[in-house]
Write a protein that holds these residues in place. Structure first.
Motif, mmCIF file in Angstrom:
data_model
loop_
_atom_site.group_PDB
_atom_site.id
_atom_site.type_symbol
_atom_site.label_atom_id
_atom_site.label_comp_id
_atom_site.label_asym_id
_atom_site.label_seq_id
_atom_site.Cartn_x
_atom_site.Cartn_y
_atom_site.Cartn_z
ATOM 1 N N CYS A 1 8.042 -17.250 -24.505
ATOM 2 C CA CYS A 1 7.215 -16.039 -24.500
ATOM 3 C C CYS A 1 7.270 -15.306 -25.825
ATOM 4 O O CYS A 1 6.406 -14.489 -26.133
ATOM 5 C CB CYS A 1 7.611 -15.112 -23.357
ATOM 6 S SG CYS A 1 9.032 -14.053 -23.714
ATOM 7 N N CYS B 1 6.648 -11.568 -19.721
ATOM 8 C CA CYS B 1 6.137 -12.914 -19.442
ATOM 9 C C CYS B 1 5.973 -13.146 -17.939
ATOM 10 O O CYS B 1 6.786 -12.702 -17.136
ATOM 11 C CB CYS B 1 7.120 -13.929 -20.015
ATOM 12 S SG CYS B 1 6.681 -15.648 -19.720
ATOM 13 N N THR C 1 -1.292 -12.006 -22.121
ATOM 14 C CA THR C 1 -0.463 -13.213 -22.076
ATOM 15 C C THR C 1 0.391 -13.293 -23.348
ATOM 16 O O THR C 1 0.005 -12.794 -24.395
ATOM 17 C CB THR C 1 -1.332 -14.477 -21.955
ATOM 18 O OG1 THR C 1 -2.093 -14.618 -23.156
ATOM 19 C CG2 THR C 1 -2.264 -14.381 -20.768
ATOM 20 N N CYS C 2 1.552 -13.919 -23.220
ATOM 21 C CA CYS C 2 2.536 -13.899 -24.317
ATOM 22 C C CYS C 2 1.976 -14.483 -25.603
ATOM 23 O O CYS C 2 2.198 -13.951 -26.684
ATOM 24 C CB CYS C 2 3.777 -14.675 -23.918
ATOM 25 S SG CYS C 2 4.612 -13.949 -22.514
ATOM 26 N N GLY D 1 4.885 -20.710 -18.749
ATOM 27 C CA GLY D 1 5.602 -21.481 -19.772
ATOM 28 C C GLY D 1 5.385 -22.982 -19.736
ATOM 29 O O GLY D 1 6.267 -23.748 -20.109
ATOM 30 N N SER E 1 10.543 -19.822 -21.511
ATOM 31 C CA SER E 1 9.107 -19.964 -21.284
ATOM 32 C C SER E 1 8.349 -19.843 -22.598
ATOM 33 O O SER E 1 7.124 -19.830 -22.598
ATOM 34 C CB SER E 1 8.632 -18.894 -20.301
ATOM 35 O OG SER E 1 8.795 -17.610 -20.874
ATOM 36 N N CYS F 1 -1.691 -18.852 -17.122
ATOM 37 C CA CYS F 1 -0.908 -17.725 -16.612
ATOM 38 C C CYS F 1 -1.492 -17.241 -15.295
ATOM 39 O O CYS F 1 -0.762 -16.869 -14.374
ATOM 40 C CB CYS F 1 -0.888 -16.587 -17.624
ATOM 41 S SG CYS F 1 -0.426 -17.133 -19.280
#
Ligand code: SF4
Lengths: 255, 491
Positions: free
Chosen positions: B374, A168, A134-135, A172, B372, A209
């Motif tokens: 990221c 991604c 995950t980011c 978000g 988002s 996510c």
């Protein structure tokens, strides 16, 4: 910290963390005053609204040796955003408390590998698995390959590569609603890569996510299951129930 | 070029249109994917890349800290070398200055080197109103200009076009404004470039006034620097008698030696090359060589406002390499037009609100949310701009400008309600019991892989989620309730 999302929506993940940590000899507590780290408010721009949540967090966790959370983004928020919120509140005492609680807050894989110093947690999970970094765990916390090392040590588990893994998933937070179409476009590509990987289970360290990717996979009837890293690591040969690859309806577990 | 970004809808609406364009998505995914790989390869070669990034960020930060001194030094150096320095507070002043220079020489056309600053101020449109045609000479800019289109990328403004589309534009439009494209033009890249070369050559040779921007302006030596790949810049900077350069005030660096860092960072980050093909530098006037009248317009246009923002000011380090666009998963899918500005992508999402200010234009206010978070942009940015941090900061500014509005936005109500519920564990527990009830009552949904059931379609705003994605039903028992019932899992 179980996190508000896991508490309300994914209790099995929280239970898995408890099982796993106890198996490794950690004394686990769930201080019941805990709620939410405040990340949804901060990331949407509602800093004032996040102040009471940060206050509640430090009141709840100040004094523990370590705060472990099965979420990269919540750990990221605690470590990188709480100081910002405390500064905004203009409260010295809160800033000082944050300076104590933030550094001892860990994402699960960090705690296992860095603090406990284990990679083989004694898990058994006989399935073909792919992993989505995950980011926030990847870029905000820099957990690197810790989750992969943990997964590689799981007996029976076959780890396969996820194409474009570091991209991604498009969740978000409120982005998923505010820019729903873009979010779905990103998530659909991620779901396609998961299918291409040939895995039967997609694992990640963040249920937000997984809600996004899993929600798309199931709408596409892709036949791929999503699972939190903690649940895979908690699974053992003898264990039945929620985490041993025999998932059951949460309603039956809890009723 | 008459196309303009004025009146663009806010990001989510513009993105919706772009997402439906399958050709655009193919073009973008292919182009950004290619350049991403190239960048990663050449950046990987540089062992001390992180040190270079830190150095780049530090030079820019120090310069911005004493911006006034460096700008005065730049003016002094330039003036000594025979250039005329103009100060422009905003777009209008800058456009007026350029137009006056052009009119002073009685020309009705100028040739241009690709420049973000002149696009930002809408120079071409302004000159057109005064009867002066501005010819773009960068290949991609030419494609955009001929197609009466808008740029969608900082470096490759026609990235949204493919070869077949470009051939069409050349065949249709070139003849209307100069030398036509050859009858038998195909979509082979070398042929397309050849057609552009012939078309542009007559404009280069004819033009008396050239207009450029600058990638860097060295205060100590009065040197302006333009970095490019096609050689059109070199032509524009050397052939005309008069040269006007519009330079954002943040482009100044103190010394010649500072270029060492940036000329390594820029080409690797932007085109994925070790070195760019053309680097032109000029300092004022060289008698008998190149333009004999040189103007430099130092442009503010919101930059000092951005500088006053302690979190946002890092955006002024930007060297417009466009690496953040190329890695951005949002940009890759929506393209640049959705951002409604000449600065698209992650940098556009922060730079536009910083330059223009938030709270008076819904389009601008929508940009900080076009991410988002990221963090891929921060990871590649050669001057380490923490774009996610600035995005979140700008979101809080947007929210703050709406505080106290009556009636409050639905989102504000939702956030306040959520914060209230989450502010206390007892209240959260009650909410979970309520959702657990939902879980118990709605047991009919389709089973998800793993056994849980899916909720059905949700009413708005939940429909924003459930239109395309499943959501599991809430569990009948929260973690908190389980912990209590089982005395911490031991009961
Ligand atoms: S923000 Fe950074 S990555 Fe993006 S264009 Fe500017 S310098 Fe390049």
């Amino acid at each position: 910290m179980v996190t508000c999302v896991n508490d309300a929506m994914y209790p099995e993940t929280g239970k898995a963390v408890v099982t796993l940590l106890r198996r490794l000899g950690v004394e686990v507590d769930f201080p019941e005053a805990q709620t939410c780290c405040g990340q949804p408010m901060v990331n949407t721009g509602y800093l004032d609204e996040a102040v009471p949540l940060v206050r509640n967090f430090v009141n709840t966790f100040d004094g523990y040796d370590a705060v472990v959370t099965p979420s990269g983004s919540c750990a990221g928020s605690v470590r990188h955003q709480h100081s910002l919120v405390a500064r905004r509140a203009g409260d010295r005492a809160l800033e000082e408390a944050v300076a104590r609680t933030s550094p001892c807050s860990y994402e699960l894989s960090e705690f296992l590998v860095d603090v406990l110093g284990v990679e083989d947690v004694g898990a058994y999970f006989p399935h073909k698995v792919t992993y989505h970094p995950t980011c926030h765990s990847l870029r905000m916390l820099g957990v690197g390959d810790r989750p992969l090392r943990l997964l590689q040590a799981v007996r029976g588990l076959k780890l396969v590569d996820l194409p474009k893994a570091e991209e991604c998933c498009g969740f978000g937070g409120t982005f998923a609603l505010k820019n729903a179409e873009t979010s779905v476009a990103m998530g659909s590509d991620k779901a396609r890569h998961v299918r291409e990987s040939g895995a039967e289970v997609l694992v990640a360290g963040d249920n937000s996510c997984l809600t996004q990717i899993g929600g798309l996979l199931s709408r596409q009837r892709a036949g791929v299951r999503v699972m939190h890293l903690a649940e895979v690591l908690a699974a053992t040969e003898g264990s039945t129930g929620h985490s041993a690859g025999h998932p059951v309806d949460a309603a039956e577990v809890g009723a | 070029m008459t196309a303009t970004f004025v009146g663009m809808p806010a990001f989510p609406g513009a993105a919706r249109t772009a997402l439906a364009d399958t050709q655009l998505r193919q073009n973008l995914a292919h182009a950004t994917g290619t350049i991403r790989t190239k960048r990663a390869r050449v950046v990987g070669e540089v062992e001390e890349w992180e040190e270079l990034r830190l150095a780049g960020a530090a030079i820019k930060d120090n310069t911005l800290h004493h911006l006034d001194e460096h700008l005065l030094r730049l003016e002094e150096s330039l003036t000594e070398l025979g250039a005329t320095v103009h100060w422009a507070r905003d777009a209008e002043e800058a456009c007026r200055i350029v137009a006056e220079v052009a009119r002073g020489h009685g020309v009705d056309e100028v040739v241009k080197v690709k420049s973000m600053a002149t696009q930002e101020i809408g120079l071409n449109e302004h000159l057109a109103e005064e009867g002066i045609l501005a010819w773009e000479t960068d290949l991609a800019e030419l494609i955009v200009q001929l197609g009466d289109d808008l740029p969608s990328h900082i470096l490759v403004p026609a990235i949204h076009r493919n070869r077949a589309e470009i051939r069409e534009i050349f065949r249709r439009e070139m003849g209307k404004v100069g030398r036509p494209a050859p009858e038998d033009l195909t979509d082979v890249p070398a042929e397309l470039a050849g057609a552009a070369r012939l078309h542009l050559r007559e404009k280069f040779l004819r033009a008396k006034v050239g207009v450029s921007g600058a990638n860097f302006a060295v205060a100590d030596t009065g040197t302006l620097v333009v970095v490019e790949s096609e050689g059109n810049g070199r032509m524009c900077l050397t052939l005309p008698e008069v040269l006007v350069s519009v330079v954002g005030v943040e482009k100044v660096v103190p010394t010649w030696g500072d270029l060492d860092v940036f000329l390594q960072l820029l080409p690797r980050s932007s085109t994925g090359e070790r070195m760019n093909p053309y680097t032109s530098t000029w300092a004022g006037i060289s008698p008998g060589d190149g333009p004999q009248e040189v103007h430099v317009v130092l442009l503010d246009n919101g930059r000092t406002k951005a500088l006053a923002d302690t979190v946002g000011r890092q955006a002024l380090r930007c060297i417009r390499c466009s690496a953040c666009l190329n890695v951005c998963p949002v940009y890759e899918r929506t393209g640049g037009h959705a951002y409604g500005s000449v600065y698209p992508g992650p940098i556009g999402a922060i730079l536009n609100p910083l330059l223009k200010g938030v709270g008076h234009d819904d389009q601008v206010d929508s940009l900080p949310y076009a991410s988002s978070l990221c963090g891929a942009c921060f990871e590649v940015c050669p001057v380490r701009i923490d774009i996610p941090e600035v995005l979140v900061h700008l979101r809080s500014q947007v929210v703050d400008t709406h505080r106290g509005h009556k009636p409050p936005k639905p989102e504000a109500v939702a956030m306040r309600t959520a914060a209230w519920t989450l502010g206390d564990a007892r209240r959260l527990g009650l909410a979970e019991r309520a959702s657990g009830l939902v879980g118990r009552l709605t047991r009919r949904g389709r089973a998800l892989p793993g056994g849980r059931r899916a909720l059905g379609r949700l009413p708005w705003p939940g429909s924003l989620w459930s239109d395309a994605r499943d959501l599991p039903q809430p569990p009948t028992e929260s973690f908190r309730a389980w912990w209590k019932r089982t005395s911490g899992g031991r009961g």
